[in-house]
Enzyme design. Structure first.
Site, short mmCIF file in Angstrom:
data_model
loop_
_atom_site.label_atom_id
_atom_site.label_comp_id
_atom_site.label_asym_id
_atom_site.label_seq_id
_atom_site.Cartn_x
_atom_site.Cartn_y
_atom_site.Cartn_z
N ASP A 33 59.13 28.30 53.05
CA ASP A 33 59.05 29.35 52.02
C ASP A 33 58.48 30.63 52.61
O ASP A 33 57.76 30.60 53.62
CB ASP A 33 58.16 28.84 50.87
N ARG A 46 65.58 41.29 52.17
CA ARG A 46 65.20 39.87 52.17
C ARG A 46 65.98 39.06 53.22
O ARG A 46 65.45 38.15 53.84
CB ARG A 46 65.43 39.27 50.78
N GLU A 80 68.43 25.21 42.60
CA GLU A 80 68.05 26.36 41.77
C GLU A 80 68.26 27.70 42.49
O GLU A 80 68.23 28.76 41.86
CB GLU A 80 66.57 26.27 41.36
N ASN A 81 68.46 27.65 43.80
CA ASN A 81 68.59 28.90 44.56
C ASN A 81 69.88 29.67 44.25
O ASN A 81 70.01 30.84 44.61
CB ASN A 81 68.45 28.67 46.07
N ARG A 210 53.38 24.23 45.20
CA ARG A 210 54.22 23.47 44.26
C ARG A 210 55.33 22.80 45.04
O ARG A 210 55.57 23.09 46.21
CB ARG A 210 54.76 24.38 43.16
C1 IPE Z 1 61.91 26.26 47.49
O1 IPE Z 1 61.56 27.58 47.60
C2 IPE Z 1 63.31 26.05 48.00
C3 IPE Z 1 63.48 26.17 49.44
C4 IPE Z 1 62.53 26.36 50.32
C5 IPE Z 1 64.84 26.04 49.89
P1 IPE Z 1 61.76 28.60 46.39
O2 IPE Z 1 61.28 29.92 46.89
O3 IPE Z 1 63.15 28.55 45.91
O4 IPE Z 1 60.81 28.02 45.27
P2 IPE Z 1 60.10 28.70 44.05
O5 IPE Z 1 61.14 29.46 43.29
O6 IPE Z 1 59.05 29.62 44.61
O7 IPE Z 1 59.47 27.58 43.29
C1 IPE Z 2 62.54 30.53 51.64
O1 IPE Z 2 62.10 31.83 51.49
C2 IPE Z 2 64.02 30.41 51.82
C3 IPE Z 2 64.74 29.91 50.64
C4 IPE Z 2 64.22 29.50 49.52
C5 IPE Z 2 66.18 29.87 50.75
P1 IPE Z 2 62.22 32.61 50.13
O2 IPE Z 2 63.54 33.31 50.12
O3 IPE Z 2 61.96 31.76 48.97
O4 IPE Z 2 61.08 33.70 50.31
P2 IPE Z 2 60.06 34.21 49.21
O5 IPE Z 2 59.43 32.99 48.60
O6 IPE Z 2 60.86 34.99 48.22
O7 IPE Z 2 59.09 35.04 49.96
MG MG Z 3 60.31 31.29 47.89
#
Ligand code: IPE
Ligand code: IPE
Ligand code: MG
Length: 258
Positions: A33, A46, A80-81, A210
């Site tokens: 993350d 991003r 959910e992504n 989480r």
């Molecule tokens: C969890 O990270 C999913 C991955 C690392 C692929 P997210 O960034 O999607 O999770 P939330 O939205 O902060 O819970």
């Molecule tokens: C993790 O980084 C990668 C994925 C969930 C695909 P994030 O893209 O969630 O980065 P933040 O949490 O927005 O910083």
């Molecule tokens: Mg994230």
């Protein structure tokens, strides 16, 4: 005693904990993350964070295999992504293509076998092809397993398992009374990992504490280590520190310590 000795800033000798190579967790799972925040802090888009995060995946894969880890599961894209902006989703879908194009020879060199869990049928055709290619090309490797969670969700995994088990009951191949934990586990996506299906250690970077729908069944007795660094800043030392933290924990599995 698992320590090495190092001089601190005042020039005094200090003991520093090191990884006990005999007690490295067999299965480490990482919720990678913080790519977006890493990029934000640098006034970059991003996707620059995701690009840099891919380099971290390469470094950590090799570091984990050298530490003797048996399975490294990496949460790369959740069910959910898909809610993210289309441009970002498209970029994330291209990443496995770029990753495997450049990294499969190194994976083979380090004897790393690629597996994937998640509903890959929903991924773009080029992504599916890259994933399948990497799985095929590394199928003879018998060192560490690099298990990518791609379009993976713990709840989706459980729903799929329940559907499969229900079908067996409907087809008279299984009795309701025969459904036990091992039957459920056999129908989860981690079944392909054999004895290493449950991670001993789950690491989440970027300070968030989480689970975000990751390995809901398998984490029953996992140890969690939450680390402040964003995924692109995660290093071999970060991984070692997480393992050292894990090695200092007392796992009881509901029982009592010896
Ligand atoms: C969890 O990270 C999913 C991955 C690392 C692929 P997210 O960034 O999607 O999770 P939330 O939205 O902060 O819970
Ligand atoms: C993790 O980084 C990668 C994925 C969930 C695909 P994030 O893209 O969630 O980065 P933040 O949490 O927005 O910083
Ligand atoms: Mg994230």
């Amino acid at each position: 005693m698992f320590a090495k000795f190092k001089k601190n800033q005042a020039g005094e000798t200090e003991a520093q904990a090191v990884v006990d190579s005999k007690r490295v967790p067999a299965h480490i799972a990482i919720i990678m993350d913080g790519n977006g925040r890493w990029a934000n802090q640098r006034h970059l888009p991003r996707i620059a964070g995701h690009k840099e995060g891919m380099q971290t995946v390469k470094k950590i894969t090799i570091a984990a295999s050298q530490l003797g880890v048996k399975v490294l599961s990496l949460y790369a894209f959740s069910t959910e992504n898909w809610k993210r902006p289309t441009d970002e989703v498209n970029y994330l879908m291209q990443l496995p293509v770029r990753f495997f194009q450049t990294f499969v020879p190194d994976l083979i060199k380090h004897n790393v076998r690629v597996t994937v869990m998640g509903d890959t049928t929903k991924l773009p055709a080029a992504t599916q092809k890259a994933v399948k290619g990497a799985i095929d090309e590394t199928s003879e490797c018998n060192g560490m397993v690099l298990n990518f969670a791609l379009n993976y969700g713990g709840r989706d995994e459980i729903v799929t398992a329940v559907q499969q088990v229900a079908q067996l009951v409907k087809d008279d191949q299984l009795k309701v009374e025969q459904i036990d934990e091992s039957v459920i586990a056999e129908h989860l996506m981690t079944n392909q990992l054999g004895e290493f299906e449950d991670p001993e250690l789950i690491i989440r970077t970027s300070g968030e504490q989480r689970v975000s729908n990751f390995m809901l069944w398998q984490l029953a007795y996992s140890e969690f280590v939450f680390m402040p660094e964003h995924w692109p800043d995660f290093t071999k030392e970060s991984l070692e520190n997480a393992i050292i933290e894990y090695q200092g924990r007392h796992r009881r599995f509901g029982g009592l310590e010896n």
